[in-house]
Design a protein around this motif. Structure first.
Motif, short mmCIF file in Angstrom:
data_model
loop_
_atom_site.label_atom_id
_atom_site.label_comp_id
_atom_site.label_asym_id
_atom_site.label_seq_id
_atom_site.Cartn_x
_atom_site.Cartn_y
_atom_site.Cartn_z
N MET A 50 31.05 -2.92 -0.42
CA MET A 50 30.38 -3.12 1.19
C MET A 50 31.06 -4.36 1.69
O MET A 50 31.33 -4.29 3.16
N MET A 51 31.12 -5.28 1.13
CA MET A 51 31.55 -6.82 1.83
C MET A 51 32.98 -6.55 2.15
O MET A 51 33.45 -7.14 3.05
N ALA A 52 34.09 -5.57 1.24
CA ALA A 52 35.32 -5.36 1.67
C ALA A 52 35.45 -4.44 2.83
O ALA A 52 36.48 -4.82 3.55
N PHE A 53 34.64 -3.87 3.12
CA PHE A 53 34.63 -2.78 4.33
C PHE A 53 34.49 -3.78 5.50
O PHE A 53 34.99 -3.58 6.37
N GLU A 54 33.32 -4.61 5.22
CA GLU A 54 33.07 -5.46 6.47
C GLU A 54 34.37 -6.47 6.70
O GLU A 54 34.65 -6.58 8.13
N ALA A 55 34.91 -6.80 5.70
CA ALA A 55 35.96 -7.90 5.82
C ALA A 55 37.25 -7.03 6.51
O ALA A 55 38.02 -7.84 7.37
N GLU A 56 37.61 -6.08 5.88
CA GLU A 56 38.85 -5.24 6.37
C GLU A 56 38.86 -4.54 7.76
O GLU A 56 39.69 -4.43 8.41
N THR A 57 37.63 -4.21 8.01
CA THR A 57 37.43 -3.56 9.53
C THR A 57 36.96 -4.91 10.45
O THR A 57 36.64 -4.21 11.92
N ASP A 58 36.74 -5.87 10.12
CA ASP A 58 36.27 -7.10 11.04
C ASP A 58 37.33 -7.33 12.04
O ASP A 58 38.66 -7.33 11.82
N PRO A 59 37.21 -7.09 13.42
CA PRO A 59 38.20 -6.96 14.60
C PRO A 59 38.93 -8.75 14.66
O PRO A 59 40.07 -8.83 14.92
N MET A 96 31.41 -6.64 18.93
CA MET A 96 32.73 -5.97 18.84
C MET A 96 32.73 -4.77 17.92
O MET A 96 32.13 -4.63 17.14
N LYS A 97 33.62 -4.17 18.36
CA LYS A 97 33.97 -2.81 17.76
C LYS A 97 34.83 -2.97 16.65
O LYS A 97 35.79 -3.66 16.77
N ARG A 98 34.48 -2.12 15.27
CA ARG A 98 35.26 -2.52 14.11
C ARG A 98 36.45 -1.56 14.20
O ARG A 98 36.60 -0.59 14.96
N VAL A 99 37.63 -2.17 13.66
CA VAL A 99 38.94 -1.60 13.90
C VAL A 99 38.88 -0.66 12.41
O VAL A 99 39.12 -1.52 11.19
N VAL A 100 39.06 0.31 12.57
CA VAL A 100 39.26 1.37 11.66
C VAL A 100 40.56 2.21 11.77
O VAL A 100 40.80 3.13 12.62
N ASN A 101 41.42 2.16 11.10
CA ASN A 101 42.83 2.59 11.00
C ASN A 101 43.27 2.77 9.47
O ASN A 101 42.57 2.42 8.69
N PHE A 102 44.55 3.35 9.61
CA PHE A 102 45.03 3.71 8.17
C PHE A 102 45.21 2.30 7.30
O PHE A 102 44.80 2.26 6.19
N TRP A 103 45.60 1.27 7.87
CA TRP A 103 45.90 0.11 7.17
C TRP A 103 44.89 -0.63 6.55
O TRP A 103 44.81 -1.21 5.56
N SER A 104 43.69 -0.83 7.73
CA SER A 104 42.55 -1.31 7.20
C SER A 104 41.92 -0.39 6.30
O SER A 104 41.19 -1.23 5.12
N LEU A 105 41.89 0.84 6.28
CA LEU A 105 41.32 1.67 5.04
C LEU A 105 42.05 1.48 3.83
O LEU A 105 41.11 1.39 2.73
N LEU A 106 43.21 1.49 4.03
CA LEU A 106 44.14 1.21 2.82
C LEU A 106 43.67 -0.08 2.20
O LEU A 106 43.44 -0.15 0.99
N GLY A 107 43.61 -1.18 2.92
CA GLY A 107 43.32 -2.44 2.37
C GLY A 107 41.90 -2.45 1.87
O GLY A 107 41.63 -2.94 0.64
#
Length: 78
Positions: A66-75, A1-12
């Motif tokens: 790295m773990m935070a990025f994976e968790a916050e952008t996980d679909p 699946m594709k990662r969700v990268v938007n303003f709110w996921s990047l802010l988190g």
């Protein structure tokens, strides 16, 4: 699946990364300060101790970021 990268996921992601990095940095600084104070170390040994303790701390910051990025952008989390 594709990662969700938007303003709110990047802010988190940024918020979690800054918080964890601050906590790790404070822990490393406290450890260096306390060990240096107890052992009455001079300037050079304190810098050496800071380097020895700081490198694993830096690894922890990088790994948690790295773990935070994976968790916050996980679909599945959005």
């Amino acid at each position: 699946m594709k990662r969700v990268v938007n303003f709110w996921s990047l802010l988190g992601f940024i918020s979690v990364s800054v918080f964890v990095a601050t906590e790790i940095t404070a822990g490393v600084a406290a450890a260096v300060w306390s060990i240096s104070g107890v052992l009455h170390l001079g300037t050079f040994p304190t810098i050496l101790l800071g380097t020895l303790i700081g490198i694993p701390g830096l690894y922890g910051i990088i790994k948690s970021t790295m773990m935070a990025f994976e968790a916050e952008t996980d679909p599945e989390n959005n």
